[in-house]
Enzyme design. Sequence first.
Site, PDB file in Angstrom:
ATOM      1  N   ASP A  81       0.862  -1.188   0.000  1.00 32.19           N
ATOM      2  CA  ASP A  81       0.000   0.000   0.000  1.00 32.19           C
ATOM      3  C   ASP A  81       0.895   1.233   0.000  1.00 32.19           C
ATOM      4  O   ASP A  81       1.288   1.715  -1.056  1.00 32.19           O
ATOM      5  CB  ASP A  81      -0.920  -0.058   1.219  1.00 32.19           C
ATOM      6  CG  ASP A  81      -1.898   1.098   1.276  1.00 32.19           C
ATOM      7  OD1 ASP A  81      -1.911   1.917   0.342  1.00 32.19           O
ATOM      8  OD2 ASP A  81      -2.662   1.183   2.254  1.00 32.19           O
TER       9      ASP A  81
ATOM     10  N   VAL B 236      -9.350  -3.290   0.105  1.00 31.35           N
ATOM     11  CA  VAL B 236      -9.838  -4.598  -0.349  1.00 31.35           C
ATOM     12  C   VAL B 236      -9.659  -5.656   0.740  1.00 31.35           C
ATOM     13  O   VAL B 236      -8.788  -5.534   1.595  1.00 31.35           O
ATOM     14  CB  VAL B 236      -9.108  -5.052  -1.634  1.00 31.35           C
ATOM     15  CG1 VAL B 236      -9.471  -4.157  -2.807  1.00 31.35           C
ATOM     16  CG2 VAL B 236      -7.597  -5.064  -1.440  1.00 31.35           C
TER      17      VAL B 236
ATOM     18  N   ARG C 247     -10.467 -12.507   6.084  1.00 31.94           N
ATOM     19  CA  ARG C 247      -9.259 -13.150   5.558  1.00 31.94           C
ATOM     20  C   ARG C 247      -9.602 -14.473   4.868  1.00 31.94           C
ATOM     21  O   ARG C 247      -8.896 -14.923   3.978  1.00 31.94           O
ATOM     22  CB  ARG C 247      -8.274 -13.454   6.701  1.00 31.94           C
ATOM     23  CG  ARG C 247      -7.648 -12.235   7.344  1.00 31.94           C
ATOM     24  CD  ARG C 247      -6.498 -12.683   8.220  1.00 31.94           C
ATOM     25  NE  ARG C 247      -6.080 -11.685   9.202  1.00 31.94           N
ATOM     26  CZ  ARG C 247      -5.222 -10.702   8.953  1.00 31.94           C
ATOM     27  NH1 ARG C 247      -4.707 -10.559   7.758  1.00 31.94           N
ATOM     28  NH2 ARG C 247      -4.886  -9.858   9.910  1.00 31.94           N
TER      29      ARG C 247
END
Length: 185
Positions: free
Chosen positions: A107, A157, A169
């Site tokens: 990220d 996301v 998850r």
Amino acid sequence: MDASDVEGDLVDILFTEAQIKERVGELAKQIEGDYAGQELLIVGVLRGAVMVMADIARALTGHVEMDWMAVSSYGSGTKSSGVVRILKDLDTDITGRHVLIVDEIVDTGLTLSWLTANLASRSAASVEICTLLRKPDALQMQVDVKYVGWDIPNEFVVGYGLDYNERYRNLRDIGTLAPHVYSGE
Ligand code: IMP
Ligand code: MG
């Protein structure tokens, strides 16, 4: 166990289980070509990389060792705070080893740029990064990612190891969450 409609909390599916499987297979082929004749140590970053580690490892046909690190960037929710600390270190001495860090997403790039420098300082023969997803923000941080599954837009996301407050998850697909999840309804 609360089995309320977990998959139903996704509004948009970015990558299906089948697409992920295909892309992970392609990455593994690329990795095998690049590391031909060398013994590789793949290092998964807990906890998000569990799924992609398991799939990459099984897609590789040669000898490969697996180890794990857990790092924290302080904080939960949807933002990286910027401070990295080691929660669980490697069990392996990586001196002279070819190390491939496997992660599910880059990220800001902060975690992986820090981790790469940390592992390189331990006299590894090489340290490279494989990530399933990368966001455009990563361009702001100097992090050389050798293997990328997909570049994605700057959206939060979940699924396939990626969590929101430790949930989602276990989803097999990757997607974005419905707004009602964030507002706690
Ligand atoms: P960084 O900002 O590149 O340091 O990313 C650090 C970590 O933030 C990643 O390894 C993920 O665990 C988490 N993260 C970043 N973006 C997302 C996202 O869209 N969904 C879930 N977790 C994310
Ligand atoms: Mg991660």
